[in-house]
Design an enzyme around this catalytic site. Structure first.
Site, PDB file in Angstrom:
ATOM      1  N   LYS A  14       1.181  -1.084   0.024  1.00  0.00           N
ATOM      2  CA  LYS A  14      -0.036   0.109   0.138  1.00  0.00           C
ATOM      3  C   LYS A  14       1.149   1.403  -0.071  1.00  0.00           C
ATOM      4  O   LYS A  14       0.216   2.305  -0.734  1.00  0.00           O
ATOM      5  CB  LYS A  14      -0.890  -0.127   1.264  1.00  0.00           C
ATOM      6  CG  LYS A  14      -1.581  -1.012   0.794  1.00  0.00           C
ATOM      7  CD  LYS A  14      -2.317  -0.937   2.761  1.00  0.00           C
ATOM      8  CE  LYS A  14      -1.987  -1.289   3.910  1.00  0.00           C
ATOM      9  NZ  LYS A  14      -1.111  -2.205   4.171  1.00  0.00           N
ATOM     10  N   ARG A  89      -9.773   0.536   7.884  1.00  0.00           N
ATOM     11  CA  ARG A  89      -9.326  -0.900   8.653  1.00  0.00           C
ATOM     12  C   ARG A  89     -10.989  -1.704   9.053  1.00  0.00           C
ATOM     13  O   ARG A  89      -9.846  -2.826   9.700  1.00  0.00           O
ATOM     14  CB  ARG A  89      -8.390  -0.910   9.081  1.00  0.00           C
ATOM     15  CG  ARG A  89      -7.112  -1.063   8.850  1.00  0.00           C
ATOM     16  CD  ARG A  89      -5.847  -0.732   9.787  1.00  0.00           C
ATOM     17  NE  ARG A  89      -5.489  -1.553   9.816  1.00  0.00           N
ATOM     18  CZ  ARG A  89      -3.937  -1.425   9.601  1.00  0.00           C
ATOM     19  NH1 ARG A  89      -4.302  -0.874   8.359  1.00  0.00           N
ATOM     20  NH2 ARG A  89      -2.682  -1.686   9.688  1.00  0.00           N
ATOM     21  N   ARG A 128      11.521  -5.004   5.847  1.00  0.00           N
ATOM     22  CA  ARG A 128      11.253  -4.009   5.134  1.00  0.00           C
ATOM     23  C   ARG A 128      11.868  -3.194   5.644  1.00  0.00           C
ATOM     24  O   ARG A 128      12.594  -3.477   7.006  1.00  0.00           O
ATOM     25  CB  ARG A 128       9.991  -3.541   5.016  1.00  0.00           C
ATOM     26  CG  ARG A 128       9.709  -2.004   5.413  1.00  0.00           C
ATOM     27  CD  ARG A 128       7.615  -2.024   4.904  1.00  0.00           C
ATOM     28  NE  ARG A 128       7.779  -2.702   6.502  1.00  0.00           N
ATOM     29  CZ  ARG A 128       6.287  -1.743   6.547  1.00  0.00           C
ATOM     30  NH1 ARG A 128       5.545  -2.232   5.514  1.00  0.00           N
ATOM     31  NH2 ARG A 128       5.484  -2.836   7.913  1.00  0.00           N
ATOM     32  N   ARG A 161      10.988  -0.849  10.914  1.00  0.00           N
ATOM     33  CA  ARG A 161       9.955  -0.728  11.966  1.00  0.00           C
ATOM     34  C   ARG A 161       9.767  -1.832  12.914  1.00  0.00           C
ATOM     35  O   ARG A 161      10.449  -2.991  12.573  1.00  0.00           O
ATOM     36  CB  ARG A 161       8.277  -0.609  11.456  1.00  0.00           C
ATOM     37  CG  ARG A 161       8.284   0.977  10.695  1.00  0.00           C
ATOM     38  CD  ARG A 161       6.854   0.574   9.938  1.00  0.00           C
ATOM     39  NE  ARG A 161       5.402   0.077  10.651  1.00  0.00           N
ATOM     40  CZ  ARG A 161       4.207  -0.441   9.822  1.00  0.00           C
ATOM     41  NH1 ARG A 161       4.432   0.514   8.186  1.00  0.00           N
ATOM     42  NH2 ARG A 161       3.519  -0.964  10.060  1.00  0.00           N
ATOM     43  N   ARG A 172      -0.980  -8.661  13.533  1.00  0.00           N
ATOM     44  CA  ARG A 172      -0.834  -8.512  12.256  1.00  0.00           C
ATOM     45  C   ARG A 172      -2.104  -8.802  11.428  1.00  0.00           C
ATOM     46  O   ARG A 172      -3.120  -8.530  10.893  1.00  0.00           O
ATOM     47  CB  ARG A 172      -0.176  -6.690  11.699  1.00  0.00           C
ATOM     48  CG  ARG A 172       0.746  -6.050  12.739  1.00  0.00           C
ATOM     49  CD  ARG A 172       2.208  -5.803  12.316  1.00  0.00           C
ATOM     50  NE  ARG A 172       1.782  -4.986  11.251  1.00  0.00           N
ATOM     51  CZ  ARG A 172       2.649  -4.779  10.189  1.00  0.00           C
ATOM     52  NH1 ARG A 172       3.998  -5.091  11.015  1.00  0.00           N
ATOM     53  NH2 ARG A 172       2.637  -3.783   9.504  1.00  0.00           N
TER      54      ARG A 172
HETATM   55  P1  AP5 Z   1       4.640  -1.391   1.812  1.00  0.00           P
HETATM   56  O1  AP5 Z   1       4.332  -0.134   0.556  1.00  0.00           O
HETATM   57  O2  AP5 Z   1       5.518  -1.041   3.266  1.00  0.00           O
HETATM   58  O3  AP5 Z   1       3.345  -2.761   2.646  1.00  0.00           O
HETATM   59  P2  AP5 Z   1       1.749  -1.977   3.180  1.00  0.00           P
HETATM   60  O4  AP5 Z   1       0.708  -3.219   2.722  1.00  0.00           O
HETATM   61  O5  AP5 Z   1       1.904  -0.471   3.657  1.00  0.00           O
HETATM   62  O6  AP5 Z   1       2.271  -2.197   5.008  1.00  0.00           O
HETATM   63  P3  AP5 Z   1       1.743  -1.897   6.042  1.00  0.00           P
HETATM   64  O7  AP5 Z   1       2.901  -2.496   6.540  1.00  0.00           O
HETATM   65  O8  AP5 Z   1       2.281  -0.560   6.103  1.00  0.00           O
HETATM   66  O9  AP5 Z   1       0.529  -2.260   6.042  1.00  0.00           O
HETATM   67  P4  AP5 Z   1       0.665  -2.225   7.252  1.00  0.00           P
HETATM   68  O10 AP5 Z   1      -1.397  -1.285   7.098  1.00  0.00           O
HETATM   69  O11 AP5 Z   1       0.540  -3.138   8.813  1.00  0.00           O
HETATM   70  O12 AP5 Z   1       0.704  -1.107   8.540  1.00  0.00           O
HETATM   71  P5  AP5 Z   1       0.004   0.351   8.616  1.00  0.00           P
HETATM   72  O13 AP5 Z   1       1.088   1.716   8.964  1.00  0.00           O
HETATM   73  O14 AP5 Z   1      -0.516   1.432   7.790  1.00  0.00           O
HETATM   74  O15 AP5 Z   1       5.351  -2.864   1.460  1.00  0.00           O
HETATM   75  C1  AP5 Z   1       6.355  -3.845   2.164  1.00  0.00           C
HETATM   76  C2  AP5 Z   1       7.558  -4.326   2.235  1.00  0.00           C
HETATM   77  O16 AP5 Z   1       6.968  -4.790   0.460  1.00  0.00           O
HETATM   78  C3  AP5 Z   1       8.711  -3.302   1.420  1.00  0.00           C
HETATM   79  O17 AP5 Z   1       9.511  -3.522   1.707  1.00  0.00           O
HETATM   80  C4  AP5 Z   1       8.500  -2.883  -0.402  1.00  0.00           C
HETATM   81  O18 AP5 Z   1       9.398  -2.832  -0.905  1.00  0.00           O
HETATM   82  C5  AP5 Z   1       7.546  -4.721  -0.389  1.00  0.00           C
HETATM   83  N1  AP5 Z   1       6.691  -4.223  -1.663  1.00  0.00           N
HETATM   84  C6  AP5 Z   1       6.112  -3.493  -1.248  1.00  0.00           C
HETATM   85  N2  AP5 Z   1       5.303  -4.294  -3.057  1.00  0.00           N
HETATM   86  C7  AP5 Z   1       6.014  -4.921  -3.434  1.00  0.00           C
HETATM   87  C8  AP5 Z   1       6.411  -6.276  -4.385  1.00  0.00           C
HETATM   88  N3  AP5 Z   1       5.496  -5.861  -6.121  1.00  0.00           N
HETATM   89  N4  AP5 Z   1       7.118  -7.167  -4.946  1.00  0.00           N
HETATM   90  C9  AP5 Z   1       8.121  -6.961  -4.383  1.00  0.00           C
HETATM   91  N5  AP5 Z   1       7.950  -6.407  -2.972  1.00  0.00           N
HETATM   92  C10 AP5 Z   1       7.297  -5.536  -3.086  1.00  0.00           C
HETATM   93  O19 AP5 Z   1      -0.381   0.592  10.209  1.00  0.00           O
HETATM   94  C11 AP5 Z   1       0.035   0.110  11.421  1.00  0.00           C
HETATM   95  C12 AP5 Z   1      -0.614  -0.088  12.979  1.00  0.00           C
HETATM   96  O20 AP5 Z   1      -0.715   1.553  12.619  1.00  0.00           O
HETATM   97  C13 AP5 Z   1      -1.326  -0.803  13.418  1.00  0.00           C
HETATM   98  O21 AP5 Z   1      -1.480  -2.484  12.575  1.00  0.00           O
HETATM   99  C14 AP5 Z   1      -3.045  -0.380  13.795  1.00  0.00           C
HETATM  100  O22 AP5 Z   1      -2.061  -1.101  14.923  1.00  0.00           O
HETATM  101  C15 AP5 Z   1      -2.495   1.212  13.263  1.00  0.00           C
HETATM  102  N6  AP5 Z   1      -3.718   1.728  12.054  1.00  0.00           N
HETATM  103  C16 AP5 Z   1      -2.878   2.001  11.028  1.00  0.00           C
HETATM  104  N7  AP5 Z   1      -4.371   2.298  10.382  1.00  0.00           N
HETATM  105  C17 AP5 Z   1      -5.485   2.424  11.533  1.00  0.00           C
HETATM  106  C18 AP5 Z   1      -6.082   2.331  11.183  1.00  0.00           C
HETATM  107  N8  AP5 Z   1      -7.235   2.281  10.297  1.00  0.00           N
HETATM  108  N9  AP5 Z   1      -7.358   1.690  12.433  1.00  0.00           N
HETATM  109  C19 AP5 Z   1      -6.437   0.857  13.627  1.00  0.00           C
HETATM  110  N10 AP5 Z   1      -5.287   0.816  14.029  1.00  0.00           N
HETATM  111  C20 AP5 Z   1      -4.427   1.463  12.335  1.00  0.00           C
HETATM  112 MG    MG Z   2       2.568   1.531   4.639  1.00  0.00          MG
END
Ligand code: AP5
Ligand code: MG
Ligand code: ZN
Length: 218
Positions: A14, A89, A128, A161, A172
Site C-alpha cells: 500500500k 480497516r 522491510r 519498524r 497483524r
Molecule cells: P509496503 O508498501 O510498506 O506495504 P504496506 O501495505 O504499506 O504495509 P504496512 O505494514 O505499512 O501495512 P500495515 O497496514 O500493517 O501498517 P500501517 O502502517 O498501515 O511494502 C512492504 C514491503 O514489501 C516493503 O519492503 C516493500 O519494498 C516490499 N514490496 C512492496 N511491493 C512489492 C512488490 N510488488 N514486490 C516485492 N516487494 C514489494 O499500520 C500500522 C499500525 O497502525 C496498525 O497495526 C495499527 O495498530 C495502526 N493503524 C493504522 N491504521 C489504522 C486504522 N485505520 N485503524 C486502526 N488502527 C490503525
Molecule cells: Mg504502509
C-alpha cells in the site's frame, strides 16, 4: 477528482504504491499508520495512546482513528482528491467514511485492493526498511536503497519498524483476516472494488492500477 482507498494486508504494498500514485497524480497521501508513528515519535497524547496498540500489532480503536481522518480530510489539500492508505480497516470505519463523504457530496472513486499470499507477506515485512524522515519504503532484497542505511530521496536514516518483528507480523496478519478482510465484500457490493495481484513486481502492479483508473475515468 480521484478519491482512492488502498486496501490490503500488512506488507501488500500500500505504502509503496501510494508513493508512485502521489508522483503521478499529485494527491495527498494519508496513511493512518504514518500519522500514528509520527505522533509516537513526538510523544503527543495521541502517540502515547496509539503506541500500545501498534506495538501489539492490534488496531487503534475506531473512535480515535475516525476523528483523525475526518480532521485530515477536511483540510484544503484534500478537496481535489486523496489517497487513503490503511484506512478504513474495519466496517465501522468504512461506514463512517461513507457518511462523511456523503455529507460533503463526494464519494470514493475506487478501492484498490492489493492481494498477496500470507507467506510472502511475512518475508516482505521482516525484510522491510523505512526512511525515518520521509517514510519512503525499502526492502533489503526486493528494493534496497542505493547506499546502505541511507534514503535515496532525502538522505534520511533508514530503520526497521518495531512492529515488523516476526511475532508481531503474524499478529497483524491475524487482525487483518478478522477485522479488515470483510471490507473486500463491503466494497465489492458497492461496486468500488478493483483487485490487483500484489505478487507482481512493484512497477507492474503500478501500471495495472493506472490502467484500471484510466479505464474507469474514460
Ligand atoms: P509496503 O508498501 O510498506 O506495504 P504496506 O501495505 O504499506 O504495509 P504496512 O505494514 O505499512 O501495512 P500495515 O497496514 O500493517 O501498517 P500501517 O502502517 O498501515 O511494502 C512492504 C514491503 O514489501 C516493503 O519492503 C516493500 O519494498 C516490499 N514490496 C512492496 N511491493 C512489492 C512488490 N510488488 N514486490 C516485492 N516487494 C514489494 O499500520 C500500522 C499500525 O497502525 C496498525 O497495526 C495499527 O495498530 C495502526 N493503524 C493504522 N491504521 C489504522 C486504522 N485505520 N485503524 C486502526 N488502527 C490503525
Ligand atoms: Mg504502509
Ligand atoms: Zn527519506
Amino acid at each position: 477528482m480521484l478519491n482512492l482507498i488502498l486496501l490490503g494486508p500488512p506488507g501488500a504494498g500500500k505504502g509503496t504504491q501510494a508513493e508512485l500514485l502521489v508522483e503521478r497524480f499529485h494527491l495527498p497521501h494519508i496513511s493512518t499508520g504514518d500519522i500514528f508513528r509520527a505522533a509516537i515519535k513526538e510523544g503527543s497524547p495521541l502517540g502515547q495512546k496509539a503506541k500500545v496498540f501498534l506495538d501489539a500489532g492490534k488496531l487503534v480503536p475506531d473512535d480515535i482513528v475516525v476523528g483523525i481522518v475526518e480532521e485530515r480530510l477536511s483540510q484544503p489539500d484534500c478537496q481535489e482528491g486523496f489517497i487513503l492508505d490503511g484506512f478504513p480497516r474495519t466496517i465501522p470505519q468504512a461506514e463512517m467514511l461513507d457518511r462523511y463523504l456523503a455529507g460533503a457530496d463526494r464519494q470514493i472513486t475506487a478501492v484498490i485492493n492489493i492481494d498477496v499470499d500470507f507467506e510472502v507477506l511475512i518475508r516482505r515485512l521482516t525484510g522491510r526498511r523505512v526512511c525515518r524522515n520521509c517514510q519512503a519504503v525499502y526492502h533489503i532484497v526486493n528494493k534496497p536503497s542505493q547506499k546502505s542505511g541511507v534514503c535515496d530521496h532525502c538522505g534520511g536514516e533508514i530503520y526497521q519498524r518495531q512492529d515488523d518483528a516476526e511475532e508481531t507480523v503474524r499478529k497483524r496478519l491475524e487482525v487483518y483476516r478478522d477485522q479488515t478482510a470483510p471490507l473486500i465484500a463491503y466494497y465489492r457490493e458497492r461496486g468500488k472494488l478493483k483487485t490487483f495481484n500484489g505478487e507482481e513486481p512493484i512497477q507492474v502492479v503500478f501500471d495495472q492500477i493506472c490502467l484500471a483508473l484510466e479505464e474507469q475515468n474514460g
